[in-house]
Design a protein around this motif. Sequence first.
Motif, PDB file in Angstrom:
ATOM      1  N   GLY A 257      -7.465   6.206  -2.948  1.00 35.76           N
ATOM      2  CA  GLY A 257      -6.351   7.135  -2.877  1.00 35.76           C
ATOM      3  C   GLY A 257      -5.317   6.585  -1.924  1.00 35.76           C
ATOM      4  N   ILE A 258      -4.123   7.167  -1.963  1.00 37.24           N
ATOM      5  CA  ILE A 258      -3.025   6.645  -1.159  1.00 37.24           C
ATOM      6  C   ILE A 258      -1.968   7.725  -0.998  1.00 37.24           C
ATOM      7  CG2 ILE A 258      -1.611   5.721  -3.062  1.00 37.24           C
ATOM      8  CD1 ILE A 258      -1.390   3.112  -1.309  1.00 37.24           C
ATOM      9  N   ALA A 259      -1.122   7.574   0.002  1.00 39.49           N
ATOM     10  CA  ALA A 259      -0.052   8.542   0.242  1.00 39.49           C
ATOM     11  C   ALA A 259       0.902   8.600  -0.942  1.00 39.49           C
ATOM     12  CB  ALA A 259       0.709   8.167   1.510  1.00 39.49           C
ATOM     13  N   ASP A 260       1.569   9.730  -1.084  1.00 43.23           N
ATOM     14  CA  ASP A 260       2.632   9.850  -2.085  1.00 43.23           C
ATOM     15  C   ASP A 260       3.726   8.827  -1.807  1.00 43.23           C
ATOM     16  OD1 ASP A 260       1.552  11.893  -3.574  1.00 43.23           O
ATOM     17  OD2 ASP A 260       2.876  13.467  -2.790  1.00 43.23           O
ATOM     18  N   GLY A 261       4.325   8.329  -2.882  1.00 42.96           N
ATOM     19  CA  GLY A 261       5.525   7.537  -2.751  1.00 42.96           C
ATOM     20  C   GLY A 261       6.746   8.421  -2.581  1.00 42.96           C
ATOM     21  N   VAL A 262       7.850   7.812  -2.182  1.00 45.35           N
ATOM     22  CA  VAL A 262       9.068   8.589  -1.945  1.00 45.35           C
ATOM     23  C   VAL A 262       9.556   9.272  -3.224  1.00 45.35           C
ATOM     24  CG1 VAL A 262       9.824   7.266   0.058  1.00 45.35           C
ATOM     25  CG2 VAL A 262      10.460   6.481  -2.235  1.00 45.35           C
TER      26      VAL A 262
END
Length: 293
Positions: A257-262
């Motif tokens: 998983g990973i942070a949302d992109g802009v």
Amino acid sequence: MAKIYQIENSVLKIAVSEKGAELQSLVDKTTGQEYMWSGDPEIWGKHSPVLFPIVGALKDNTYQYEGHSYQLNRHGFAREMNFLPVGRLADELVFLLKQTAETLDVYPFEFDLKLKYRLDGKMLTVTYDVCNTGAQKMWFSIGGHPAFKLPLFKGDAYAEYYLEFEEKEDAGRWPIEEGGLLASAPVPFLNNTPVLRLNKGLFAKDAVVFKELKSRKLALRSDRTKMGFDFSWQGFPYLGLWATPGANFVCIEPWCGIADGVGADGDLSKKEGIHALEPGRHFVRSWSVTIFS
């Protein structure tokens, strides 16, 4: 005060808190050397939080699922909750977290999340086992965030340490923008090299985030000593490296998983790095630390 559980073998001793099922200590008994960050609350009061059911930040801390909007803070809620100890052997500890009325308000899925810590000689293996105990498809991410003290040994300097990947890497760093969101494109970082030198300026602009590493193993080494450790992370497509700017530790973070992109639109089912788990199914991933000298 959260209860602490300990196990040991002939080489290693670990301590794990019921809060967050969080690893607190990893000690080489032959030398007395501690490998984990102290958790100094004046700098960063964690040691090795589990990131669930999201990794990183959501855009505006918000996501949408089946027409409803939900709020979740960075890295989710598991790290702040008390897990139930459900298994203990001489060389193994197992902890369980289930949904509560409070989690269902922010994350509408039923689950069992087990964390298992197992010692095998000089190796500690940490396993995440996510089970969908509900009747609908479950969407989630999970990741590790272990913080290792740096420098490890008295007399060493932070900048004498480096990470050595098992492969030569050509990999960009994905910058983290305002609100903890990932930039839309990477910037050049590793250029056909297996080595990343560590220094306290490396994390001045938040974590170093990789999406496309070939390696699934690295070693933390020093210019001054042969002592250090290997770190492996099979089945995790992302890797983060982080420390509070200027602090004496480094986090090596394997992520599913990973942070949302802009440019994220907030739809949970379309989120980058999200996993879908059918009812009754399990999702299992492990990472390991092996000390060497």
